[in-house]
Design a protein around this motif. Sequence first.
Motif, short mmCIF file in Angstrom:
data_model
loop_
_atom_site.label_atom_id
_atom_site.label_comp_id
_atom_site.label_asym_id
_atom_site.label_seq_id
_atom_site.Cartn_x
_atom_site.Cartn_y
_atom_site.Cartn_z
N LEU A 203 0.83 -1.21 0.00
CA LEU A 203 0.00 0.00 0.00
C LEU A 203 0.86 1.26 0.00
O LEU A 203 0.58 2.21 -0.74
CB LEU A 203 -0.94 0.00 1.21
N ILE A 204 1.91 1.26 0.81
CA ILE A 204 2.80 2.44 0.86
C ILE A 204 3.48 2.64 -0.49
O ILE A 204 3.56 3.75 -1.01
CB ILE A 204 3.82 2.30 2.00
N VAL A 205 3.99 1.55 -1.09
CA VAL A 205 4.64 1.64 -2.40
C VAL A 205 3.63 2.13 -3.44
O VAL A 205 3.95 2.98 -4.29
CB VAL A 205 5.26 0.29 -2.81
N SER A 206 2.40 1.62 -3.40
CA SER A 206 1.37 2.03 -4.37
C SER A 206 1.06 3.52 -4.26
O SER A 206 0.98 4.22 -5.28
CB SER A 206 0.09 1.23 -4.14
N VAL A 207 0.90 4.01 -3.04
CA VAL A 207 0.65 5.45 -2.85
C VAL A 207 1.85 6.24 -3.37
O VAL A 207 1.68 7.27 -4.04
CB VAL A 207 0.38 5.77 -1.36
N GLY A 208 3.05 5.76 -3.12
CA GLY A 208 4.24 6.44 -3.61
C GLY A 208 4.31 6.49 -5.12
O GLY A 208 4.63 7.52 -5.71
N ILE A 209 3.96 5.38 -5.78
CA ILE A 209 4.00 5.34 -7.24
C ILE A 209 2.97 6.30 -7.83
O ILE A 209 3.25 7.01 -8.80
CB ILE A 209 3.78 3.90 -7.74
N VAL A 210 1.80 6.35 -7.22
CA VAL A 210 0.75 7.26 -7.71
C VAL A 210 1.19 8.70 -7.54
O VAL A 210 0.89 9.56 -8.39
CB VAL A 210 -0.58 6.99 -6.97
N THR A 211 1.91 9.01 -6.48
CA THR A 211 2.29 10.41 -6.20
C THR A 211 3.63 10.81 -6.80
O THR A 211 4.04 11.95 -6.61
CB THR A 211 2.31 10.67 -4.68
N ILE A 212 4.29 9.93 -7.52
CA ILE A 212 5.59 10.31 -8.11
C ILE A 212 5.46 11.53 -9.02
O ILE A 212 6.27 12.46 -8.89
CB ILE A 212 6.23 9.11 -8.85
N PRO A 213 4.50 11.57 -9.94
CA PRO A 213 4.46 12.76 -10.82
C PRO A 213 3.94 14.02 -10.14
O PRO A 213 4.04 15.10 -10.70
CB PRO A 213 3.52 12.33 -11.95
N LEU A 214 3.39 13.91 -8.96
CA LEU A 214 2.86 15.07 -8.26
C LEU A 214 3.93 15.73 -7.40
O LEU A 214 4.90 15.08 -7.00
CB LEU A 214 1.67 14.65 -7.39
N GLY B 109 5.75 16.69 -4.23
CA GLY B 109 5.78 16.03 -2.93
C GLY B 109 6.72 14.84 -2.92
O GLY B 109 7.47 14.61 -3.86
N PRO B 110 6.66 14.08 -1.86
CA PRO B 110 7.65 13.02 -1.64
C PRO B 110 7.27 11.67 -2.27
O PRO B 110 7.21 10.66 -1.60
CB PRO B 110 7.68 12.91 -0.12
N GLY B 111 7.00 11.63 -3.58
CA GLY B 111 6.61 10.39 -4.23
C GLY B 111 7.66 9.30 -4.12
O GLY B 111 7.39 8.19 -3.65
N TRP B 112 8.87 9.59 -4.55
CA TRP B 112 9.94 8.57 -4.49
C TRP B 112 10.30 8.23 -3.06
O TRP B 112 10.61 7.08 -2.76
CB TRP B 112 11.19 9.06 -5.24
N LEU B 113 10.25 9.21 -2.19
CA LEU B 113 10.54 8.94 -0.78
C LEU B 113 9.51 7.96 -0.20
O LEU B 113 9.86 7.07 0.58
CB LEU B 113 10.53 10.26 0.00
N THR B 114 8.27 8.10 -0.62
CA THR B 114 7.23 7.19 -0.16
C THR B 114 7.45 5.78 -0.70
O THR B 114 7.27 4.79 0.01
CB THR B 114 5.84 7.71 -0.58
N VAL B 115 7.85 5.67 -1.96
CA VAL B 115 8.16 4.36 -2.55
C VAL B 115 9.29 3.70 -1.77
O VAL B 115 9.22 2.51 -1.41
CB VAL B 115 8.53 4.49 -4.05
N ILE B 116 10.33 4.45 -1.48
CA ILE B 116 11.48 3.89 -0.76
C ILE B 116 11.08 3.51 0.67
O ILE B 116 11.52 2.47 1.19
CB ILE B 116 12.66 4.89 -0.79
N ALA B 117 10.21 4.30 1.31
CA ALA B 117 9.73 3.94 2.65
C ALA B 117 8.95 2.62 2.60
O ALA B 117 9.10 1.76 3.47
CB ALA B 117 8.84 5.05 3.22
N GLY B 118 8.13 2.44 1.57
CA GLY B 118 7.41 1.18 1.41
C GLY B 118 8.35 0.01 1.18
O GLY B 118 8.13 -1.09 1.70
#
Length: 155
Positions: free
Chosen positions: A60-71, A73-82
């Motif tokens: 779920l964390i990786v999915s939210v991060g992938i969705v927010t990458i182009p926006l 904010g911390p898209g890649w940071l969220t992917v890495i946290a996941g």
Amino acid sequence: MSAAGRPTPETAGERRARYDADGMHSLRERVALLRWRRWLAARRGIDHGYRVGVGIVGALIVSVGIVTIPLPGPGWLTVIAGLFVLASEFTWAERLLEFTKRHVSRWTDWVTAQPLWVRMLLGLGTAAVVYGLLVVTLHLMGVPDWVPGWVPLWR
């Protein structure tokens, strides 16, 4: 050995030192050494449920991060946290996290070695892509009513 000839229990610090001497430093191995994690591992049903839960939360964390990458904010940071969450239990995620860290480090080194004008051009290009994605998203989904009329977006 104790006075009775039985081996004394190993403390967590001694166990970590032994594993460090053996060269085991991965996140998954360090988590496995913790007392609560060993307690879970000894109970197969609970351990399986825990691993499924970690997988779901990490995904779920990786999915939210992938969705927010182009926006913005911390898209890649969220992917890495996941990936960190997943790497605490899964070897494949640990390898993927190492791959990601290695490539992000290479990219960062390359960008910082470039002249200022190249870094500025990369920043402007990134800002243009983000703005373009925002405009396309708002055009497809519609501008929310709470956006003031003076904001230069399609209405």
